[in-house]
Motif scaffolding. Sequence first.
Motif, PDB file in Angstrom:
ATOM      1  N   ALA A  54      15.688 -43.410  48.111  1.00  0.00           N
ATOM      2  CA  ALA A  54      15.001 -42.109  48.941  1.00  0.00           C
ATOM      3  C   ALA A  54      13.359 -42.191  48.954  1.00  0.00           C
ATOM      4  CB  ALA A  54      15.441 -40.798  48.549  1.00  0.00           C
ATOM      5  N   LEU A  55      12.973 -43.484  49.082  1.00  0.00           N
ATOM      6  CA  LEU A  55      11.508 -43.632  48.976  1.00  0.00           C
ATOM      7  C   LEU A  55      10.832 -42.788  50.328  1.00  0.00           C
ATOM      8  CD1 LEU A  55      11.061 -47.381  48.463  1.00  0.00           C
ATOM      9  CD2 LEU A  55      10.991 -45.555  46.875  1.00  0.00           C
ATOM     10  N   PRO A  56       9.841 -41.923  49.797  1.00  0.00           N
ATOM     11  CA  PRO A  56       9.331 -41.053  51.117  1.00  0.00           C
ATOM     12  C   PRO A  56       8.883 -41.735  52.289  1.00  0.00           C
ATOM     13  CG  PRO A  56       8.782 -40.210  48.885  1.00  0.00           C
ATOM     14  CD  PRO A  56       9.281 -41.535  48.534  1.00  0.00           C
ATOM     15  N   ALA A  57       8.115 -42.875  51.652  1.00  0.00           N
ATOM     16  CA  ALA A  57       7.555 -43.496  53.159  1.00  0.00           C
ATOM     17  C   ALA A  57       8.628 -43.946  54.130  1.00  0.00           C
ATOM     18  CB  ALA A  57       6.732 -44.870  52.522  1.00  0.00           C
ATOM     19  N   LEU A  58       9.868 -44.382  53.582  1.00  0.00           N
ATOM     20  CA  LEU A  58      10.921 -44.805  54.292  1.00  0.00           C
ATOM     21  C   LEU A  58      11.666 -43.597  54.865  1.00  0.00           C
ATOM     22  CD1 LEU A  58      12.260 -47.951  52.247  1.00  0.00           C
ATOM     23  CD2 LEU A  58      11.105 -48.063  54.781  1.00  0.00           C
ATOM     24  N   ARG A  59      12.059 -42.775  53.995  1.00  0.00           N
ATOM     25  CA  ARG A  59      12.728 -41.588  54.670  1.00  0.00           C
ATOM     26  C   ARG A  59      12.082 -40.486  55.568  1.00  0.00           C
ATOM     27  NH1 ARG A  59      18.156 -41.516  53.113  1.00  0.00           N
ATOM     28  NH2 ARG A  59      18.275 -39.282  53.031  1.00  0.00           N
ATOM     29  N   GLU A  60      10.702 -40.702  55.568  1.00  0.00           N
ATOM     30  CA  GLU A  60      10.100 -39.813  56.445  1.00  0.00           C
ATOM     31  C   GLU A  60       9.719 -40.504  57.626  1.00  0.00           C
ATOM     32  OE1 GLU A  60       6.783 -38.480  54.029  1.00  0.00           O
ATOM     33  OE2 GLU A  60       8.077 -37.514  52.650  1.00  0.00           O
ATOM     34  N   ALA A  61       9.781 -41.677  57.755  1.00  0.00           N
ATOM     35  CA  ALA A  61       9.362 -42.506  59.063  1.00  0.00           C
ATOM     36  C   ALA A  61      10.683 -42.617  59.953  1.00  0.00           C
ATOM     37  CB  ALA A  61       9.008 -43.893  58.737  1.00  0.00           C
ATOM     38  N   PRO A  62      10.260 -42.114  61.123  1.00  0.00           N
ATOM     39  CA  PRO A  62      11.429 -42.284  62.043  1.00  0.00           C
ATOM     40  C   PRO A  62      12.144 -43.654  62.153  1.00  0.00           C
ATOM     41  CG  PRO A  62       9.832 -41.437  62.997  1.00  0.00           C
ATOM     42  CD  PRO A  62       9.158 -41.733  61.856  1.00  0.00           C
ATOM     43  N   ALA A  63      13.300 -44.085  62.453  1.00  0.00           N
ATOM     44  CA  ALA A  63      13.837 -45.297  62.490  1.00  0.00           C
ATOM     45  C   ALA A  63      13.286 -46.082  63.699  1.00  0.00           C
ATOM     46  CB  ALA A  63      15.367 -45.010  62.794  1.00  0.00           C
ATOM     47  N   ASP A  64      12.743 -45.551  64.870  1.00  0.00           N
ATOM     48  CA  ASP A  64      12.132 -46.144  65.578  1.00  0.00           C
ATOM     49  C   ASP A  64      10.824 -46.795  65.224  1.00  0.00           C
ATOM     50  OD1 ASP A  64      11.075 -43.819  65.838  1.00  0.00           O
ATOM     51  OD2 ASP A  64      10.854 -43.878  68.035  1.00  0.00           O
ATOM     52  N   ARG A  65       9.938 -46.009  64.430  1.00  0.00           N
ATOM     53  CA  ARG A  65       8.892 -46.487  63.906  1.00  0.00           C
ATOM     54  C   ARG A  65       9.092 -47.685  62.916  1.00  0.00           C
ATOM     55  NH1 ARG A  65       4.156 -48.308  64.464  1.00  0.00           N
ATOM     56  NH2 ARG A  65       2.701 -48.259  62.931  1.00  0.00           N
ATOM     57  N   ILE A  66      10.050 -47.478  61.996  1.00  0.00           N
ATOM     58  CA  ILE A  66      10.328 -48.779  61.054  1.00  0.00           C
ATOM     59  C   ILE A  66      10.806 -50.040  61.718  1.00  0.00           C
ATOM     60  CG2 ILE A  66      12.108 -49.395  59.461  1.00  0.00           C
ATOM     61  CD1 ILE A  66      12.153 -46.792  58.577  1.00  0.00           C
ATOM     62  N   ALA A  67      11.604 -49.680  63.068  1.00  0.00           N
ATOM     63  CA  ALA A  67      11.753 -50.837  64.203  1.00  0.00           C
ATOM     64  C   ALA A  67      10.474 -51.557  64.662  1.00  0.00           C
ATOM     65  CB  ALA A  67      12.778 -50.449  64.986  1.00  0.00           C
TER      66      ALA A  67
END
Length: 191
Positions: free
Chosen positions: A163-176
């Motif tokens: 549950a790393l905040p940078a990953l949990r808080e980023a929307p999936a489309d932004r990560i993509a």
Amino acid sequence: MTDLPEPAPTRAERRLATRARILDSARALFAERGFERTTVRAVAAAARVDPALVMQHFGTKRDLFAEAVRTAGPPPGGSDPEALVDQLLTSLDIKLGGLPDGTLATLRSMLTDPDAADHARRAMGGQIDSLAAALPAAEDAELRAALVVTAMVGITIGHQLLALPALREAPADRIAAVLRPAFKSLTQEAT
């Protein structure tokens, strides 16, 4: 017309239902606690059966774990590099949305249990082989496929288990969007 009562489930149907209930309980507990901290007694209690019945259906805790984490995922396909990247990012989006309990159990247990590590190694090896076969012919297709698959596993672990905040808080489309250039580079033929 009279409503006839539904026939009682057969013995075979009851046995299958009990087996499925045990597996569902095992998946949930292995996902939550990992292999080492999950007991057959806890699985039996969650499934509302006697521990001996768990052993009758599955033999050993290790056999129960193997059955609980067994999954089959669709291999990547197609030779269009853009479509392949889209498929990988869609797969990651699905993983960020949540994983089946069997997969979570494997991820939680693979660093502490040799059999879980073997299971993860085989599953990832199959994904790497499938992805390498879909990549343009190149000397390092297997390496590039391994980099993509392990990056996806790392991202999934960071998001789902840590549950790393940078990953949990980023929307999936932004990560993509951030990953797209890296995946595109890894899945296209080197120039």
